[in-house]
Design a protein around this motif. Structure first.
Motif, PDB file in Angstrom:
ATOM      1  N   UNK A  66     -81.628  53.252  73.411  1.00  0.00           N
ATOM      2  CA  UNK A  66     -82.719  53.973  72.743  1.00  0.00           C
ATOM      3  C   UNK A  66     -82.995  53.357  71.380  1.00  0.00           C
ATOM      4  N   UNK A  67     -81.910  52.984  70.694  1.00  0.00           N
ATOM      5  CA  UNK A  67     -82.071  52.357  69.385  1.00  0.00           C
ATOM      6  C   UNK A  67     -82.850  51.050  69.500  1.00  0.00           C
ATOM      7  N   UNK A 109     -77.817  51.847  62.137  1.00  0.00           N
ATOM      8  CA  UNK A 109     -76.925  52.967  61.795  1.00  0.00           C
ATOM      9  C   UNK A 109     -77.704  54.267  61.774  1.00  0.00           C
ATOM     10  N   UNK A 168     -86.612  51.952  70.670  1.00  0.00           N
ATOM     11  CA  UNK A 168     -87.505  52.751  69.827  1.00  0.00           C
ATOM     12  C   UNK A 168     -87.522  52.319  68.373  1.00  0.00           C
ATOM     13  N   UNK A 193     -80.371  55.154  63.353  1.00  0.00           N
ATOM     14  CA  UNK A 193     -80.720  55.638  64.674  1.00  0.00           C
ATOM     15  C   UNK A 193     -79.487  56.144  65.427  1.00  0.00           C
ATOM     16  N   UNK A 194     -78.385  55.385  65.335  1.00  0.00           N
ATOM     17  CA  UNK A 194     -77.175  55.807  66.037  1.00  0.00           C
ATOM     18  C   UNK A 194     -76.668  57.129  65.479  1.00  0.00           C
ATOM     19  N   UNK A 195     -76.798  57.295  64.146  1.00  0.00           N
ATOM     20  CA  UNK A 195     -76.298  58.514  63.521  1.00  0.00           C
ATOM     21  C   UNK A 195     -77.113  59.725  63.917  1.00  0.00           C
ATOM     22  N   UNK A 196     -78.314  59.506  64.452  1.00  0.00           N
ATOM     23  CA  UNK A 196     -79.117  60.638  64.912  1.00  0.00           C
ATOM     24  C   UNK A 196     -78.795  60.981  66.357  1.00  0.00           C
ATOM     25  N   UNK A 197     -77.810  60.294  66.900  1.00  0.00           N
ATOM     26  CA  UNK A 197     -77.441  60.590  68.270  1.00  0.00           C
ATOM     27  C   UNK A 197     -78.248  59.828  69.297  1.00  0.00           C
ATOM     28  N   UNK A 198     -78.765  58.668  68.924  1.00  0.00           N
ATOM     29  CA  UNK A 198     -79.455  57.830  69.896  1.00  0.00           C
ATOM     30  C   UNK A 198     -78.443  56.894  70.539  1.00  0.00           C
ATOM     31  N   UNK A 199     -78.662  56.546  71.803  1.00  0.00           N
ATOM     32  CA  UNK A 199     -77.793  55.547  72.425  1.00  0.00           C
ATOM     33  C   UNK A 199     -78.231  54.167  71.958  1.00  0.00           C
ATOM     34  N   UNK A 200     -77.425  53.164  72.319  1.00  0.00           N
ATOM     35  CA  UNK A 200     -77.773  51.807  71.898  1.00  0.00           C
ATOM     36  C   UNK A 200     -79.118  51.379  72.468  1.00  0.00           C
TER      37      UNK A 200
END
Lengths: 458, 265
Positions: free
Chosen positions: A353-354, A342, A357, A344-351
């Protein structure tokens, strides 16, 4: 006879249970407060009968035939065994045993017939003695257990203690077996190293174990350098990992992070079926499908490829390892807390990228642990390579060459005419010891990594 | 309730940043949010209060489309950010989340260094050309999150090694590093002790200068302390929405009054 004895033991156990339970129930009827429930009184009595009775029967059955054989052989007419070597004595003994079982070939000498009769007589007496002793033990145990039934008796703790003892005994057996196996490996390897110097074995670049067993045989002079054999194992292992790690890892990532629940529910069991395929089936898949396909493909482009390449064995072994790696990676990724996803996704990362990284770095210790366990499985895997890899130890890292592995060599060294006092046979133990040390090292490393990683999120 | 403080609070009435009209959320068959109409102002702290399970977090997660990650969750109605429908097909939820940052209930720093935690967002969005730029962003975000003094000597240590309050401030620094326009906070202090809570609240008040902050909280005192506007949710409905002072001193709806005086919830 043994069947009847076990039946008797079962009956005595049930009887002891019923007897003590009744007695405890009766105490309860009288209005006494029991420390333990009647079931525990029954269970205590049952275990008290079952455990010693069972141990007695096992020991008796193990030693009975050895004892009878020995006394029959000792009772043979004096002088019969003179001048016979151990093999001939063995032969004579089995002849007498088969006569006593009613399998008579030809016309044996009368003293053999007489010995056989004596043997079957002893056997039936022994049976009766066994049952009588068992009955005595059971009776003693029943009486003792019955005498302990009282309101204050802590049958619950007694039951607990006996079960505890049984568990300790079982784990001791497992541990002792391990030590026994390691000790036998060590012992035989030491014998081998007395004939072949350790240096030559560890650093020798030639492996030609086909030395003569008898003086009149024509064979090689023998060379026992394990390097080419171990390199073969490494080549196949590396090929297997090259194929299985990406496939297993990416399928785990896909199943964990991207797949819909419905697809996951279908795909996970399928992967688990792959894990359940017997390795011998993989073996003939390698020999009958992959190897010919490789050879045909090689012929198309004008490459001569031998029928038992490292590539064929390694790639089929990879298929065996895929479910292993993917289930380990799946567990590792699944153990990463949802809050990190959550975050990572909330920072605007794609799946992806999550995954790449955040999840992957967090899960990497678990994944590495899984891969190391897969490595030690690949190194120890036998059936696939016995069927698909070669026998000649060539020192090469070309995947299209034929290589042999440590496990294949152990199998071939121990099959066929062997005697336990020449280096050819003993070499198998030395190879086994090295294999054991390598996989032990890898397993220890893997378990340490996995354990360290577990501490991270709990 | 600190009435004196409420009364003297200056309410900055900025322009509308986020606006929801007839917003509905369904989890499968369950109708979790019904007909929510709300206008969230820019450069203002807006608090969502209400009893557990009333849908305030669910509604919060609609504002940056985090509900998209939950299977079988459906959002209907119209939610706009600067007048643009965020549930429109042309809107990329990933880009949206860079504009609408979020801080979660439990501090969730990545298992990376403090520096890498803050640099995560700027890196994926390519906000820094050079290492020096990135250093600059990390430092200013940590400063704004009031963590710089504690963290400047240990930027290479893992973020998970910080205390709970420090971790939450790290998460705030991480969220503001993507330069969002709105910051959503889902009970950001519920896992923190009173001192850390006070620090985070102070921080929220400072963040108001640059962002529109929406905070979900269980604590009415906290809502009263940090927010200028308050929305009260009950059973999936938005019951009352207005200036914080008015909600706490002079609620219009009897349900709001019952909740604030402690009779429901």
């Amino acid at each position: 006879m043994a069947g009847w004895a076990f039946l008797l033991l079962a009956a005595a156990t049930v009887f002891a249970y019923a007897l003590n339970r009744r007695a405890a129930d009766a105490l309860r009827e009288d209005g006494r407060r029991l420390h333990s429930l009647p079931g525990f009184h029954g269970g205590y009595a049952a275990l008290l009968v079952l455990v010693p009775g069972f141990l007695f029967l096992c020991l008796w059955l193990v030693f009975q035939s050895a004892f009878i054989n020995r006394s029959v052989m000792a009772g043979l007419p004096p002088g019969t065994l003179d001048g016979l070597d151990s093999g001939a004595v063995q032969l004579l003994q089995s002849e007498i045993i088969s006569i006593s079982r009613g399998q008579v070939f030809g016309t044996p000498e009368p003293w053999k017939l007489e010995a056989a009769t004596r043997m079957s007589e002893m056997r039936s007496t022994a049976g009766w003695v066994m049952i009588a002793l068992l009955a005595l033990i059971a009776l003693g145990a029943i009486l003792y257990a019955r005498s302990r039934v009282s309101a204050a008796f802590r049958a619950r703790q007694g039951f607990e203690r006996i079960v505890h003892g049984i568990m300790v005994a079982c784990s001791v057996v497992a541990i002792l077996t391990t030590f026994g196996i390691v000790a036998s490996l060590l012992f035989e390897s030491l014998q081998f190293f007395r004939m072949v110097p350790v240096n030559e074995f560890l650093f020798g670049l030639n492996w030609e174990p086909q030395i003569p067993i008898r003086a009149d045989q024509v064979a090689g002079t023998g060379a026992f350098g394990w390097v080419p054999v171990f390199v073969g194992t490494l080549v196949i292992t590396v090929i297997a990992l090259f194929v299985s790690v990406p496939i297993g890892l990416f399928s785990a990532i896909y199943l964990n992070e991207f797949a819909s629940d419905r697809f996951r529910a279908f795909a996970k069991p399928v992967l688990e079926i792959l894990a359940g395929v017997p390795t011998v089936v993989y073996g003939f898949f390698a020999v009958l499908v992959v190897a010919p396909a490789l050879r045909n493909a090689g012929a198309e482009v004008g490459l001569p490829i031998s029928p038992n390449t490292a590539l064929a064995a390694g790639s089929v072994m990879a298929i065996m390892l895929i479910p292993f790696i993917s289930s380990f990676s799946d567990d590792a990724l699944g153990a990463v807390p949802q809050s990190l996803r959550d975050g990572s996704l909330a920072l605007g990362a794609t799946r992806s990228e999550t995954v790449l990284k955040v999840l992957f770095p967090a899960a990497i210790p678990g994944i590495v642990g899984g891969i190391l366990l897969a490595v030690s499985r690949a190194i120890g895997e036998t059936m696939i390579v016995v069927m698909a890899a070669g026998l000649i130890a060539t020192l090469t890292i070309n995947p299209l060459d034929s290589v042999t592995t440590v496990t294949v060599q152990i199998v071939t060294l121990l099959i066929g005419d062997t005697s336990f006092d020449n280096p050819k046979t003993l070499a198998a133990f030395a190879l086994g010891l090295m294999l054991f040390l390598v996989t032990l090292g890898i397993n220890v490393l893997a378990l340490r990594i996995v354990r360290k990683y577990r501490e991270l999120y709990d | 309730m600190d009435d004196a403080r409420l009364a003297e609070r200056a309410v900055t009435t900025g322009e509308v940043k986020i606006s929801a009209r007839k917003a509905q959320v369904y989890y499968g068959e369950t109708h979790a949010i019904r007909d929510v109409d709300v206008d969230i102002l820019d450069k203002t702290v807006t608090a969502f209060i209400g009893p557990s399970g009333c849908g305030k977090s669910t509604f919060l997660r609609c504002l940056n489309r985090m509900n998209d990650t939950i299977p079988n969750c459906r959002v209907e109605g119209r939610i706009t950010l600067d007048g643009e429908d965020i549930y429109d097909r042309s809107v990329d939820p990933v880009q949206l989340r860079a504009r609408v940052g979020m801080v979660f209930q439990k501090p969730n720093p990545f298992p990376k260094s403090i520096y890498e935690n803050v640099a995560y967002g700027p890196r994926i969005h390519g906000m820094a050309r050079t290492k020096a730029d990135l250093d600059q962003i990390v430092e200013s975000c940590l400063r704004r999150a009031a963590l710089w003094n504690e963290a400047k000597d240990r930027l290479d240590e893992p973020g998970t090694g910080l205390s709970g309050g420090q971790q939450q401030r790290l998460c705030i620094a991480r969220a503001i590093a993507t330069s969002p326009e709105v910051l959503l906070m889902d009970e950001p202090c519920s896992a923190l002790d009173p001192i850390a809570t006070a620090q985070v609240e102070e921080l929220i008040d400072e963040l108001r200068a640059n962002f529109s902050v929406v905070i979900v909280t269980h604590s009415m005192q906290q809502a009263a302390r940090v927010s200028q506007r308050t929305a009260f949710f009950h059973l999936g409905n938005l019951v009352e929405y207005g200036e914080t002072g008015q909600i706490f001193t002079n609620p219009r709806d009897p349900r709001t009054e019952s909740y604030i005086t402690g009779r429901i919830g």
